[in-house]
Design a protein around this motif. Structure first.
Motif, PDB file in Angstrom:
ATOM      1  N   UNK A  42      67.890  64.968  25.327  1.00 37.56           N
ATOM      2  CA  UNK A  42      66.506  64.209  25.591  1.00 37.56           C
ATOM      3  C   UNK A  42      66.593  63.830  27.191  1.00 37.56           C
ATOM      4  N   UNK A  43      67.954  63.494  27.625  1.00 42.84           N
ATOM      5  CA  UNK A  43      68.118  63.077  29.027  1.00 42.84           C
ATOM      6  C   UNK A  43      67.817  64.300  29.961  1.00 42.84           C
ATOM      7  N   UNK A  44      68.355  65.493  29.472  1.00 42.24           N
ATOM      8  CA  UNK A  44      68.233  66.663  30.536  1.00 42.24           C
ATOM      9  C   UNK A  44      66.701  67.163  30.579  1.00 42.24           C
ATOM     10  N   UNK A  45      66.065  67.010  29.456  1.00 41.04           N
ATOM     11  CA  UNK A  45      64.547  67.325  29.352  1.00 41.04           C
ATOM     12  C   UNK A  45      63.884  66.562  30.290  1.00 41.04           C
ATOM     13  N   UNK A  46      64.208  64.973  30.335  1.00 47.41           N
ATOM     14  CA  UNK A  46      63.465  64.168  31.135  1.00 47.41           C
ATOM     15  C   UNK A  46      63.522  64.229  32.432  1.00 47.41           C
ATOM     16  N   UNK A  47      64.747  64.720  32.981  1.00 39.89           N
ATOM     17  CA  UNK A  47      65.107  64.935  34.243  1.00 39.89           C
ATOM     18  C   UNK A  47      64.779  66.287  34.653  1.00 39.89           C
ATOM     19  N   UNK A  48      64.528  67.301  34.098  1.00 39.97           N
ATOM     20  CA  UNK A  48      63.800  68.680  34.613  1.00 39.97           C
ATOM     21  C   UNK A  48      62.394  68.540  34.177  1.00 39.97           C
ATOM     22  N   UNK A  49      61.810  67.729  33.825  1.00 46.56           N
ATOM     23  CA  UNK A  49      60.208  67.671  33.782  1.00 46.56           C
ATOM     24  C   UNK A  49      59.992  67.519  35.034  1.00 46.56           C
ATOM     25  N   UNK A  50      58.776  68.214  35.324  1.00 45.83           N
ATOM     26  CA  UNK A  50      58.090  67.998  36.645  1.00 45.83           C
ATOM     27  C   UNK A  50      57.259  66.686  36.651  1.00 45.83           C
ATOM     28  N   UNK A  51      57.556  66.059  37.703  1.00 48.07           N
ATOM     29  CA  UNK A  51      56.944  64.582  37.795  1.00 48.07           C
ATOM     30  C   UNK A  51      55.220  64.885  38.086  1.00 48.07           C
ATOM     31  N   UNK A  52      54.541  64.090  37.703  1.00 47.13           N
ATOM     32  CA  UNK A  52      53.394  64.178  37.550  1.00 47.13           C
ATOM     33  C   UNK A  52      52.641  63.500  38.755  1.00 47.13           C
TER      34      UNK A  52
END
Length: 98
Positions: free
Chosen positions: A88-98
């Motif tokens: 979950x943490x990896x996914x959050x960090x790799x998601x592009x910021x809006x």
């Protein structure tokens, strides 16, 4: 706090030396089994590691010192990362910021 305490027997240490010391420290009440979360020996003998749970580094030192003439210690503070949380943490960090 959790501590990874890797040990390796000194060159002249014998298995019976370690067995006697463990029993002596157990009978003296200094091994603190309630603090040892795990004790692992590596295949072949002569080395392994303990996982020790204590917030007091002095208490950790008191537990390890009686063995220093038989083994060398390599000690590190560690923390658990549950796998699902890590993903979950990896996914959050790799998601592009809006």
């Amino acid at each position: 706090m959790l501590w990874y305490c890797r040990f390796h027997w000194h060159q002249n240490t014998r298995a019976d030396d370690v067995r006697r010391r463990v029993l002596e420290q157990h009978e003296a009440g200094t091994n603190k089994p309630e603090r040892i979360r795990g004790w692992y020996n590596l295949a072949g003998g002569g080395s392994g590691f303990l996982l020790v749970d204590t917030d007091d580094p002095h208490e950790l030192t008191e537990l390890l010192q009686p063995y220093m003439d038989l083994v060398s210690w390599d000690v590190h503070a560690i923390y658990e990362v549950p796998y699902a949380d890590m993903i979950d943490q990896i996914r959050q960090r790799l998601e592009p910021t809006a």
